[in-house]
Design a protein around this motif. Structure first.
Motif, PDB file in Angstrom:
ATOM      1  N   TYR A 510       0.840  -1.203   0.000  1.00 55.26           N
ATOM      2  CA  TYR A 510       0.000   0.000   0.000  1.00 55.26           C
ATOM      3  C   TYR A 510       0.877   1.256   0.000  1.00 55.26           C
ATOM      4  O   TYR A 510       0.615   2.226  -0.703  1.00 55.26           O
ATOM      5  CB  TYR A 510      -0.910  -0.029   1.240  1.00 55.26           C
ATOM      6  N   ASN A 511       1.951   1.210   0.766  1.00 57.95           N
ATOM      7  CA  ASN A 511       2.862   2.349   0.831  1.00 57.95           C
ATOM      8  C   ASN A 511       3.476   2.646  -0.533  1.00 57.95           C
ATOM      9  O   ASN A 511       3.522   3.803  -0.978  1.00 57.95           O
ATOM     10  CB  ASN A 511       3.972   2.034   1.846  1.00 57.95           C
ATOM     11  N   LEU A 512       3.918   1.593  -1.223  1.00 54.97           N
ATOM     12  CA  LEU A 512       4.524   1.796  -2.549  1.00 54.97           C
ATOM     13  C   LEU A 512       3.496   2.361  -3.523  1.00 54.97           C
ATOM     14  O   LEU A 512       3.794   3.251  -4.329  1.00 54.97           O
ATOM     15  CB  LEU A 512       5.093   0.483  -3.084  1.00 54.97           C
ATOM     16  N   THR A 514       0.682   4.078  -2.807  1.00 52.67           N
ATOM     17  CA  THR A 514       0.289   5.467  -2.520  1.00 52.67           C
ATOM     18  C   THR A 514       1.431   6.421  -2.854  1.00 52.67           C
ATOM     19  O   THR A 514       1.195   7.539  -3.303  1.00 52.67           O
ATOM     20  CB  THR A 514      -0.128   5.648  -1.041  1.00 52.67           C
ATOM     21  N   ASN A 515       2.679   5.988  -2.656  1.00 45.19           N
ATOM     22  CA  ASN A 515       3.816   6.830  -3.069  1.00 45.19           C
ATOM     23  C   ASN A 515       3.758   7.106  -4.566  1.00 45.19           C
ATOM     24  O   ASN A 515       3.949   8.238  -5.010  1.00 45.19           O
ATOM     25  CB  ASN A 515       5.146   6.146  -2.747  1.00 45.19           C
ATOM     26  N   ALA A 516       3.518   6.035  -5.333  1.00 44.05           N
ATOM     27  CA  ALA A 516       3.472   6.181  -6.792  1.00 44.05           C
ATOM     28  C   ALA A 516       2.384   7.190  -7.177  1.00 44.05           C
ATOM     29  O   ALA A 516       2.578   8.010  -8.081  1.00 44.05           O
ATOM     30  CB  ALA A 516       3.218   4.825  -7.437  1.00 44.05           C
ATOM     31  N   ILE A 517       1.265   7.137  -6.469  1.00 42.60           N
ATOM     32  CA  ILE A 517       0.165   8.070  -6.776  1.00 42.60           C
ATOM     33  C   ILE A 517       0.534   9.492  -6.334  1.00 42.60           C
ATOM     34  O   ILE A 517       0.383  10.459  -7.070  1.00 42.60           O
ATOM     35  CB  ILE A 517      -1.148   7.610  -6.093  1.00 42.60           C
ATOM     36  N   LYS A 518       1.088   9.559  -5.071  1.00 41.79           N
ATOM     37  CA  LYS A 518       1.420  10.874  -4.513  1.00 41.79           C
ATOM     38  C   LYS A 518       2.431  11.618  -5.384  1.00 41.79           C
ATOM     39  O   LYS A 518       2.309  12.808  -5.634  1.00 41.79           O
ATOM     40  CB  LYS A 518       2.043  10.685  -3.112  1.00 41.79           C
ATOM     41  N   TYR A 519       3.445  10.886  -5.833  1.00 40.95           N
ATOM     42  CA  TYR A 519       4.552  11.558  -6.532  1.00 40.95           C
ATOM     43  C   TYR A 519       4.438  11.492  -8.054  1.00 40.95           C
ATOM     44  O   TYR A 519       5.436  11.507  -8.760  1.00 40.95           O
ATOM     45  CB  TYR A 519       5.894  10.999  -6.023  1.00 40.95           C
ATOM     46  N   ASN A 555      19.416   7.406  -0.649  1.00 40.82           N
ATOM     47  CA  ASN A 555      18.953   7.811   0.685  1.00 40.82           C
ATOM     48  C   ASN A 555      17.509   7.489   1.010  1.00 40.82           C
ATOM     49  O   ASN A 555      17.104   7.586   2.162  1.00 40.82           O
ATOM     50  CB  ASN A 555      19.146   9.328   0.846  1.00 40.82           C
ATOM     51  N   ILE A 556      16.737   7.111  -0.004  1.00 39.69           N
ATOM     52  CA  ILE A 556      15.286   7.057   0.251  1.00 39.69           C
ATOM     53  C   ILE A 556      14.884   6.022   1.292  1.00 39.69           C
ATOM     54  O   ILE A 556      13.817   6.143   1.871  1.00 39.69           O
ATOM     55  CB  ILE A 556      14.462   6.835  -1.045  1.00 39.69           C
ATOM     56  N   PHE A 557      15.725   5.013   1.537  1.00 37.39           N
ATOM     57  CA  PHE A 557      15.331   4.012   2.542  1.00 37.39           C
ATOM     58  C   PHE A 557      15.738   4.429   3.953  1.00 37.39           C
ATOM     59  O   PHE A 557      15.531   3.694   4.901  1.00 37.39           O
ATOM     60  CB  PHE A 557      15.906   2.642   2.189  1.00 37.39           C
ATOM     61  N   TYR A 561      13.801  10.430   5.553  1.00 35.84           N
ATOM     62  CA  TYR A 561      14.375  11.146   4.406  1.00 35.84           C
ATOM     63  C   TYR A 561      13.281  11.454   3.383  1.00 35.84           C
ATOM     64  O   TYR A 561      12.471  10.594   3.039  1.00 35.84           O
ATOM     65  CB  TYR A 561      15.490  10.312   3.771  1.00 35.84           C
ATOM     66  N   ARG A 562      13.269  12.693   2.896  1.00 38.76           N
ATOM     67  CA  ARG A 562      12.361  13.066   1.803  1.00 38.76           C
ATOM     68  C   ARG A 562      13.153  13.867   0.784  1.00 38.76           C
ATOM     69  O   ARG A 562      13.994  14.685   1.156  1.00 38.76           O
ATOM     70  CB  ARG A 562      11.208  13.934   2.325  1.00 38.76           C
ATOM     71  N   THR A 563      12.893  13.644  -0.486  1.00 38.75           N
ATOM     72  CA  THR A 563      13.617  14.413  -1.502  1.00 38.75           C
ATOM     73  C   THR A 563      13.055  15.845  -1.527  1.00 38.75           C
ATOM     74  O   THR A 563      11.929  16.073  -1.065  1.00 38.75           O
ATOM     75  CB  THR A 563      13.450  13.791  -2.908  1.00 38.75           C
ATOM     76  N   GLY A 573       3.915  13.883   3.799  1.00 39.47           N
ATOM     77  CA  GLY A 573       4.645  12.629   4.016  1.00 39.47           C
ATOM     78  C   GLY A 573       5.535  12.748   5.229  1.00 39.47           C
ATOM     79  O   GLY A 573       5.784  13.848   5.727  1.00 39.47           O
ATOM     80  N   THR A 574       5.992  11.599   5.706  1.00 41.91           N
ATOM     81  CA  THR A 574       6.854  11.598   6.898  1.00 41.91           C
ATOM     82  C   THR A 574       8.263  11.129   6.574  1.00 41.91           C
ATOM     83  O   THR A 574       9.196  11.360   7.337  1.00 41.91           O
ATOM     84  CB  THR A 574       6.289  10.637   7.958  1.00 41.91           C
ATOM     85  N   GLY A 575       8.416  10.434   5.481  1.00 45.72           N
ATOM     86  CA  GLY A 575       9.740   9.878   5.151  1.00 45.72           C
ATOM     87  C   GLY A 575      10.042   8.605   5.930  1.00 45.72           C
ATOM     88  O   GLY A 575      11.162   8.116   5.903  1.00 45.72           O
ATOM     89  N   ILE A 576       9.036   8.050   6.610  1.00 44.80           N
ATOM     90  CA  ILE A 576       9.284   6.797   7.356  1.00 44.80           C
ATOM     91  C   ILE A 576       8.930   5.587   6.495  1.00 44.80           C
ATOM     92  O   ILE A 576       9.556   4.552   6.584  1.00 44.80           O
ATOM     93  CB  ILE A 576       8.401   6.688   8.631  1.00 44.80           C
ATOM     94  N   GLY A 577       7.894   5.759   5.669  1.00 41.72           N
ATOM     95  CA  GLY A 577       7.294   4.629   4.962  1.00 41.72           C
ATOM     96  C   GLY A 577       8.279   3.666   4.331  1.00 41.72           C
ATOM     97  O   GLY A 577       8.284   2.476   4.644  1.00 41.72           O
ATOM     98  N   GLY A 601       9.991   9.175 -14.009  1.00 39.56           N
ATOM     99  CA  GLY A 601       9.253   8.168 -13.244  1.00 39.56           C
ATOM    100  C   GLY A 601      10.153   7.188 -12.519  1.00 39.56           C
ATOM    101  O   GLY A 601      11.375   7.239 -12.658  1.00 39.56           O
ATOM    102  N   SER A 602       9.505   6.328 -11.726  1.00 38.33           N
ATOM    103  CA  SER A 602      10.269   5.386 -10.908  1.00 38.33           C
ATOM    104  C   SER A 602       9.665   3.999 -11.003  1.00 38.33           C
ATOM    105  O   SER A 602       8.488   3.839 -11.345  1.00 38.33           O
ATOM    106  CB  SER A 602      10.251   5.803  -9.440  1.00 38.33           C
ATOM    107  N   CYS A 603      10.507   3.006 -10.660  1.00 37.29           N
ATOM    108  CA  CYS A 603      10.021   1.631 -10.599  1.00 37.29           C
ATOM    109  C   CYS A 603      10.535   1.010  -9.304  1.00 37.29           C
ATOM    110  O   CYS A 603      11.733   0.853  -9.106  1.00 37.29           O
ATOM    111  CB  CYS A 603      10.516   0.854 -11.818  1.00 37.29           C
ATOM    112  N   PHE A 604       9.611   0.726  -8.389  1.00 39.72           N
ATOM    113  CA  PHE A 604       9.967   0.079  -7.118  1.00 39.72           C
ATOM    114  C   PHE A 604       9.623  -1.399  -7.246  1.00 39.72           C
ATOM    115  O   PHE A 604       8.486  -1.738  -7.576  1.00 39.72           O
ATOM    116  CB  PHE A 604       9.161   0.686  -5.953  1.00 39.72           C
ATOM    117  N   THR A 605      10.625  -2.274  -7.005  1.00 40.14           N
ATOM    118  CA  THR A 605      10.372  -3.712  -7.132  1.00 40.14           C
ATOM    119  C   THR A 605      10.686  -4.421  -5.824  1.00 40.14           C
ATOM    120  O   THR A 605      11.759  -4.252  -5.252  1.00 40.14           O
ATOM    121  CB  THR A 605      11.244  -4.321  -8.260  1.00 40.14           C
TER     122      THR A 605
END
Ligand code: ADP
Length: 625
Positions: A510-512, A514-519, A555-557, A561-563, A573-577, A601-605
């Motif tokens: 869900y976090n991944l 919602t991140n994709a939607i948010k950003y 740094n994102i993990f 941390y937030r860009t 956002g909190t940068g914890i997710g 864009g990004s691809c989180f796997t």
């Protein structure tokens, strides 16, 4: 987040290795040789040898003698006279440091030849002539009475610390004049052998520790008398010739004959006592060193390197395990040890270089201290900013809690204050119920996350299907996507059994999502792809959003941390997710892979293994610090 220990250690080791290498390299330079030499002279003056009764005496061709002989013209006549006087008192050996290569007045030469014939253990000098190198020997008429011929070259350095015990010209090797005098006075002319080994010369019971490679004998000069006079006695040749009773002083001694007159002595050299000394006395001093067995031995390269390494490692340990004043105190002790080591070695007749260990100590102590200081400062800065971000996160969470609370408050107030009909009352009660449930869920998630990051909670190990997790997440995220007119497109969805904590996995997916939607900008597509290959599943969430550069990706993990782009995107956002997502995935035996291009864009796997049921295991400490 705190600095990873692995990186700290590697950088720290590099600092120490560079300190050690720099000290060793510097120790080989000519500058280091100069510094080591000066330190040697200084120690020489601080720790002079206990004086002893010299076994040698100098027959001096001094100013008075030269006046008597009219310079060197009639020197051989006077020398012959002196030699004859000596014969009767049977000196141990007579070493002559006077050039006898040319013919002079025939009568004087004959007189000298006759005197030499009766001189016991006579050593004559031979001069080394360079290019092409050859020996210039005394006239054969003199040489035939010599028990040995020795070279008369001292260390050509500005300060004469050593005497090279042999010199070679062509294939002809000559021992030093003083060594020959010593050999003859110990062994006599019959048993002529000097036994050689790679690390020493053996003469009778005396072992001279010099390497075959350089054969350099460290001369242990006798300390001059308080007025500056030499402890090795000297008798003027002309006085001996005038006063026969002076001959007694030569009885049983090794006699060194040579020029001491200031006007003539061509080979005056500086000693570690910072005094000039004539060549003939240097030979006599070398003889004393051998006769008294006062040998210095240079420390081997391996010992020096080992000591420097030990100092460097010790500095490393000190600043790794200690902080504050105990570390600085121990560092100072190490510096003191490095400075004292050459002195202690000197008192045990070992010559230890000064620069290399001192440099190794200074570089490693200062390097290690500086490294640790900056790392600690950085960690302090990190934890400060972590704290600030954490407070921000708490602020955000409490802010989020406000909306359900306000709804509950408003509804309950209305129910109490107004006379509502059943229908309305039921509606309000339902709202209170669902909002308080939402609140409870929020609190539970927050607590779960906290416990998970603290390593207190256990991960459940129950089988579940990934497909169900994704479907649940899609359903929850749909309203968010619709608000931005983003299409959630499922391209492939393989069925894949997993084992673990379904709720946590749902949180991660869900976090991944919602991140994709948010950003992502409105009216774009977010694609979900779940591909099972043998034992591995790859679940990718691809967006066409703001993306990230390489530095940001690294740094994102990290927690909180937030860009910059995310901060300015207007999305909360909190940068914890992501830090929690990574931990969840790792605790399911998997890993995260991310590719991204700024603006594209990004691809989180998530790469996850096929599940097999195992016993629940306590979660180890998740966050490195
Ligand atoms: P946040 O609550 O800020 O979204 P996360 O830990 O989920 O915290 O993400 C950390 C940061 O990683 C985000 O603030 C954002 O800068 C970046 N990020 C995460 N996902 C994406 C994405 N899909 N596209 C671009 N940036 C992202």
């Amino acid at each position: 987040m705190a600095q990873r220990p692995g990186r700290v250690t590697l950088g720290y080791l590099c600092v120490l290795a560079v300190s050690f290498a720099a000290a060793m390299t510097a120790g080989w330079t000519p500058l280091a040789r100069g510094i080591d030499g000066s330190a040697y002279d200084w120690m020489f003056q601080l720790q002079p040898p206990q004086p002893w009764e010299p076994g040698s005496i100098i027959l001096a061709i001094d100013e008075a003698t030269l006046t008597q002989t009219g310079g060197t013209r009639h020197l051989r006549r006077e020398l012959a006279k002196g030699m004859k006087r000596l014969i009767s008192v049977r000196p141990k050996a007579v070493a002559i440091d006077v050039i006898l290569t040319d013919e002079a007045d025939p009568a004087e030469d004959t007189a000298l030849e006759t005197a030499f014939r009766g001189t016991p253990n006579l050593v004559l000098p031979s001069d080394l002539i360079p290019s092409p190198s050859r020996w210039e020997d005394p006239l054969p008429r003199f040489r035939k009475y010599a028990a040995a011929v020795g070279h008369v070259h001292a260390d050509p350095d500005p300060i004469c610390r050593t005497l090279v015990l042999y010199k070679v010209a062509g294939h002809d090797r000559r021992w030093a004049l003083s060594l020959e005098a010593f050999r003859l006075s110990v062994l006599g002319p019959e048993s002529a052998l000097i036994v050689e080994s790679p690390k020493a010369l053996q003469i009778g019971s005396t072992t001279i520790p010099v390497s075959r490679a350089d054969a350099a004998l460290q001369i242990r000069y006798l300390q001059p008398l308080p007025g500056g006079a030499s402890r090795i006695p000297a008798v003027s040749l002309t006085q001996l010739n005038q006063d026969a009773s002076l001959a007694e002083r030569f009885r049983g001694k090794a006699v060194f004959v040579g020029e001491t007159a200031l006007s003539q002595a061509r080979d005056r050299l500086m000693t570690p006592y910072q005094q000039t000394m004539t060549g003939v006395e240097i030979h006599a001093q070398a003889y004393e060193t051998m006769a008294h067995g006062q040998f210095f031995q240079p420390a081997s390269n391996l010992t020096v390197a080992g000591f420097c390494l030990a100092i460097t490692i010790a500095a490393g340990f000190v600043f790794f395990y200690f902080t504050g004043w105990p570390a600085y105190l121990l560092g100072a002790v190490l510096l003191a040890v490095a400075h004292a080591a050459p002195h202690i070695a000197f008192s045990r007749n070992v010559i230890f270089p000064y620069l290399a260990p001192v440099l190794a100590a200074w570089l490693s102590v200062v390097g290690a201290a500086a490294w640790m200081y900056f790392v600690v400062r950085r960690q302090l800065y990190q934890s400060e900013s972590d704290k600030a971000r954490y407070q921000q996160a708490i602020h955000f969470v409490t802010h989020e809690m406000r909306s359900p609370l306000t709804a509950i408050q408003g509804s309950s107030e209305m129910m109490g204050r107004y006379n509502l009909n059943d229908e309305k009352r039921k509606q309000m009660a339902q709202m209170i119920n669902s909002e308080s449930k939402r609140l409870a869920r929020m609190i539970q998630t927050f607590l779960d996350i906290e416990r998970l990051t603290d390593g207190q909670s256990e991960i459940r190990a129950e089988p579940f299907e990934l497909q169900q997790v994704i479907e649940a997440c899609l359903q929850r995220a749909q309203p968010l996507a619709e608000r931005k007119q983003i299409e959630l497109r499922v391209e492939e969805l393989d069925t894949f059994p997993l084992v673990g904590d379904r709720e946590l996995m749902e949180y991660a997916v869900y976090n991944l999502l919602t991140n994709a939607i948010k950003y992502s900008p409105p009216e774009t597509i977010v694609t979900i792809r779940a591909l099972g290959h043998g034992q591995t599943l790859r679940l990718s969430i691809v967006d066409n959003g703001i993306g990230m550069d390489d530095k940001e990706l690294r740094n994102i993990f990290k927690k909180f941390y937030r860009t910059k782009k995310a901060e300015t995107s207007g999305e909360v956002g909190t940068g914890i997710g992501l830090s929690i997502v990574e931990q969840i995935v790792q605790h399911h035996g998997g890993r995260m892979e991310v590719t991204s291009t700024p603006g594209k864009g990004s691809c989180f796997t998530m790469v996850l293994p096929r599940g097999t049921v195992t016993q629940p295991a306590p979660v180890p400490k998740l966050v490195s610090n």
